[in-house]
Design an enzyme around this catalytic site. Structure first.
Site, PDB file in Angstrom:
ATOM      1  N   LYS A  54       0.827  -1.203   0.000  1.00 57.20           N
ATOM      2  CA  LYS A  54       0.000   0.000   0.000  1.00 57.20           C
ATOM      3  C   LYS A  54       0.863   1.255   0.000  1.00 57.20           C
ATOM      4  O   LYS A  54       0.536   2.252  -0.654  1.00 57.20           O
ATOM      5  CB  LYS A  54      -0.938  -0.030   1.205  1.00 57.20           C
ATOM      6  CG  LYS A  54      -2.025  -1.093   1.075  1.00 57.20           C
ATOM      7  CD  LYS A  54      -2.705  -1.417   2.384  1.00 57.20           C
ATOM      8  CE  LYS A  54      -3.688  -2.564   2.228  1.00 57.20           C
ATOM      9  NZ  LYS A  54      -4.240  -3.046   3.497  1.00 57.20           N
ATOM     10  N   GLN A  98      -4.136  -1.721   9.798  1.00 54.53           N
ATOM     11  CA  GLN A  98      -3.993  -3.033   9.172  1.00 54.53           C
ATOM     12  C   GLN A  98      -4.592  -4.098  10.080  1.00 54.53           C
ATOM     13  O   GLN A  98      -4.280  -4.180  11.264  1.00 54.53           O
ATOM     14  CB  GLN A  98      -2.514  -3.339   8.899  1.00 54.53           C
ATOM     15  CG  GLN A  98      -2.272  -4.667   8.203  1.00 54.53           C
ATOM     16  CD  GLN A  98      -2.889  -4.721   6.814  1.00 54.53           C
ATOM     17  OE1 GLN A  98      -2.806  -3.769   6.051  1.00 54.53           O
ATOM     18  NE2 GLN A  98      -3.527  -5.835   6.500  1.00 54.53           N
ATOM     19  N   ASP A 121     -10.630   3.484   4.783  1.00 52.23           N
ATOM     20  CA  ASP A 121     -10.761   2.043   4.597  1.00 52.23           C
ATOM     21  C   ASP A 121     -12.187   1.578   4.865  1.00 52.23           C
ATOM     22  O   ASP A 121     -12.508   0.403   4.681  1.00 52.23           O
ATOM     23  CB  ASP A 121      -9.783   1.307   5.531  1.00 52.23           C
ATOM     24  CG  ASP A 121      -9.500  -0.116   5.087  1.00 52.23           C
ATOM     25  OD1 ASP A 121      -9.664  -0.415   3.886  1.00 52.23           O
ATOM     26  OD2 ASP A 121      -9.111  -0.935   5.932  1.00 52.23           O
TER      27      ASP A 121
END
Length: 290
Positions: A54, A98, A121
């Site tokens: 990413k 994450q 996200d």
């Protein structure tokens, strides 16, 4: 029948290039460079690899990447404090935690510490509610990427029967909400659903997000179905038995190269969206007082 593959790499590259153009324009016009902060707890090799991937994509899109790595023994309170700090930092426009996080951490509490305006996200309850009610907001990146891929391949959604296999709050559940918002009829299922193969055989669209390698077999599928494999397991294996599915379905996403690139591309696109929105709402000096 041999299925056509729904490849995400080319569309994702277009999305990243467009995000880069918009990021460059934003920086030229306002001096603001979009910034994505990634937070990794522990040293899980797969998670570390995803974060590096990413970060590399960020550089290609003209997005600053800020990395925060915390020890595996980090507590919920410590993680929440770090996420709150990033949420209050005006130079950070998007935050990615994450996941999964180590077992001692309350993952939901951590997600909810992210400012909804920086939740690029799409993991907060605010984001889920926006998806469920059809309101503006950030999409969960994998479900949002799936919808974009289906649209790119002209898959009819209105009136279609979509079966979602999986009930994750950041994948299966929001995928169903987004399909429902597109006028599909949605059935939620999971690994413990009784009679699952028979239910899947009724589906025009199958979204496999159960986290079990080769779980969905070709004999479960209706001939001509559209199959989206949102799973990723060790050895580059998805949740769908690929060889069997391609012999029955009309369209199938490969693993890798299908849903994965779309997830990252949407993350970057939404980071630029967040930076744009935050630059527009930043407090401007009053005329004559600057």
């Amino acid at each position: 029948m041999t299925a056509e593959l729904m490849i995400g790499t080319e569309l994702a590259a277009e999305m990243v290039a467009n995000a880069a153009t918009r990021a460059g324009r934003l920086r030229a016009e306002t001096g603001v460079q979009p910034c994505l902060a990634t937070v990794l707890v522990g040293d899980d090799p797969a998670s570390a690899t995803y974060v590096r991937m990413k970060q590399n994509r960020c550089r290609k899109a003209g997005i600053e990447s800020r990395s925060v790595v915390l020890p595996a023994a980090t507590t919920t309170a410590e993680l929440v404090a770090e996420l709150a700090k990033l949420s209050n930092d005006p130079s950070v426009h998007g935050i990615l935690l994450q996941h999964p996080v180590p077992g001692q951490i309350d993952e939901r509490a951590a997600f909810e510490a992210i400012d909804p305006g920086k939740d690029v996200d799409g993991v907060t309850m605010h984001a889920f509610a926006a998806m469920a009610f059809g309101e503006p907001g950030f999409r969960s990146c994998t479900p949002g990427g799936i919808l974009r891929l289906l649209q790119a391949y002209d898959v009819p959604l209105s009136g279609a029967h979509a079966v979602v296999i999986g009930r994750s709050p950041i994948l299966g559940k929001p995928a169903g909400m987004l399909l429902l918002a597109s006028d599909a009829t949605v059935t939620y299922t999971h690994s413990r659903t009784v009679g699952l193969p028979d239910i899947v055989r009724t589906a025009d669209i199958v979204v496999a997000a159960v986290g079990k390698p080769n779980f969905v077999r070709g004999e479960w599928l209706k001939p001509g179905a559209v199959v989206v494999d949102a799973g990723y397991n060790e050895g580059n294996v998805g949740d769908v038995h690929f060889a069997e599915a391609t012999a029955v379905a009309r369209l199938v996403t490969p693993v890798p190269g299908g849903v994965g690139p779309m997830t990252i591309a949407l993350l970057l696109e939404q980071t630029v969206d967040a930076a744009q929105a935050q630059s527009e709402t930043a407090v401007q000096p009053v005329a004559g007082l600057a």
